[in-house]
Design an enzyme around this catalytic site. Structure first.
Site, short mmCIF file in Angstrom:
data_model
loop_
_atom_site.label_atom_id
_atom_site.label_comp_id
_atom_site.label_asym_id
_atom_site.label_seq_id
_atom_site.Cartn_x
_atom_site.Cartn_y
_atom_site.Cartn_z
N TYR A 8 -0.07 13.52 8.20
CA TYR A 8 -0.24 14.41 7.27
C TYR A 8 -1.68 14.62 7.92
O TYR A 8 -2.24 15.75 6.76
CB TYR A 8 -0.68 12.99 6.11
CG TYR A 8 0.17 12.60 5.33
CD1 TYR A 8 1.33 13.01 5.43
CD2 TYR A 8 -0.48 11.32 5.12
CE1 TYR A 8 2.54 11.85 5.13
CE2 TYR A 8 0.94 10.69 4.00
CZ TYR A 8 1.70 10.95 4.21
OH TYR A 8 2.94 9.84 4.01
N HIS A 54 7.44 5.83 10.29
CA HIS A 54 7.49 7.10 9.36
C HIS A 54 9.09 7.42 9.01
O HIS A 54 9.37 7.73 7.82
CB HIS A 54 6.97 8.05 9.87
CG HIS A 54 5.96 8.79 8.68
ND1 HIS A 54 5.34 9.81 8.68
CD2 HIS A 54 6.91 8.58 7.16
CE1 HIS A 54 4.55 10.27 7.49
NE2 HIS A 54 5.82 9.82 6.46
N ASP A 64 -2.81 5.32 1.51
CA ASP A 64 -1.74 4.96 2.08
C ASP A 64 -2.09 7.01 2.82
O ASP A 64 -1.97 7.45 2.11
CB ASP A 64 -0.52 5.37 1.22
CG ASP A 64 1.13 5.74 2.22
OD1 ASP A 64 1.24 4.68 2.79
OD2 ASP A 64 0.95 7.10 2.01
N LYS A 124 0.80 5.63 8.92
CA LYS A 124 2.12 5.65 9.66
C LYS A 124 2.81 6.58 11.00
O LYS A 124 1.42 6.78 11.05
CB LYS A 124 3.06 6.42 8.72
CG LYS A 124 2.84 5.72 7.27
CD LYS A 124 4.16 6.56 6.16
CE LYS A 124 3.15 6.33 4.58
NZ LYS A 124 2.28 7.09 4.61
#
Length: 277
Positions: A48, A106, A43, A73
């Site tokens: 990120y 997200h 994931d 996401k």
């Protein structure tokens, strides 16, 4: 052993590896170690800023691509039609993949109509960029709306879920809609390690509190969990939960911890969360 949960005819691994806060070569190494330790879901997310190294970690593993479920996401800044599809294309480029298995929105956006974003997400699905679509941090009302607007099934809602938060409304709504719930922060950012009850149950099984919690998730129908660690030892340990079972009494005692309702992730852009009855 890969435990799965089936939703809309799709088998989804119940234990995945989360990569939030893992960066650069650390992310790459951890992803490879996770696959080596038996995880079959990875994931990540655009925000990120680790998709490139996550992709390299997947490529470094000898495990065939079609045996690894990859989730990413889309960030809220990319929710307009056209922007969303382009952002997923860039994610695929960074990951070095032809497709991902799941794309999530997200967070719900206050600026772009959900109808437009869900339509764009369906278009990305139709183009083969992603095999499945879902949402993250959506309330019960927003879940209902997303399902109503979407042509393709919404297979999951990824939310903060650990023993110390009461997510009963979301869990019940997801079950009624046929969706799964994916638990992020499943170890409550390490808080589970010091809990007396989880220590006691762990000692009875020769397991750590973290392993007890991952097993607690495994035994809940329709729940997926994505623990994260930067330690190869803990990465392996968190997935070493297939040789014991929690009793109904132990499950109930862990469930009772939710009364403390400790929400750990609550940024300024979060929706007005559902309140448990």
């Amino acid at each position: 052993m890969t435990l799965t949960t089936k939703h809309f005819g799709v088998d989804i691994p119940k234990i995945g590896f989360g990569t939030w806060k893992l960066r650069d070569e650390t992310a790459q190494m951890c992803v490879t170690k996770a696959i080596e330790a038996g995880y079959r879901m990875i994931d990540t997310a655009q925000v990120y800023e680790n998709e490139t190294h996550v992709g390299r970690g997947i490529a470094d593993s000898p495990t065939p691509r079609d045996e690894i479920w990859v989730t990413t996401k889309v960030w809220m800044s990319e929710f307009e039609d056209g922007d969303l599809q382009a952002s997923i294309s860039k994610s695929l480029e960074r990951l070095g993949l032809d497709y991902v298995d799941l794309v999530l929105l997200h967070w719900p956006s206050k600026d772009v109509p959900l109808e437009e974003t869900i339509s764009a997400l369906n278009d990305a699905h139709d183009q083969g960029m992603t095999r499945n679509i879902g949402i993250s941090n959506f309330t019960v009302r927003q879940m209902d709306e997303a399902v109503r607007l979407s042509k393709a099934p919404i297979v999951t809602n990824q939310v903060e879920y650990h023993p110390f938060i009461d997510q009963t409304p979301v869990l019940e709504a997801a079950h009624a809609l046929g969706m799964s719930v994916t638990a992020y922060c499943p170890l409550a950012q390490g808080k589970v390690l010091d809990d007396p009850l989880l220590k006691e149950i762990g000692a009875a099984h020769g397991k750590t509190p973290a392993q007890v919690v991952v097993r607690w998730f495994v035994q809940q129908p329709g729940i997926i969990t994505i623990p994260r660690s930067s330690s190869p030892e803990h990465i392996a340990s968190n997935n070493d939960v297939h040789d014991f079972e929690l009793s109904a009494d132990e499950m109930g005692r862990i469930n009772a911890l939710k009364a403390s309702h400790q929400r750990l992730v609550d940024p300024g852009w979060a929706p007005a969360w559902d309140k448990a009855a």
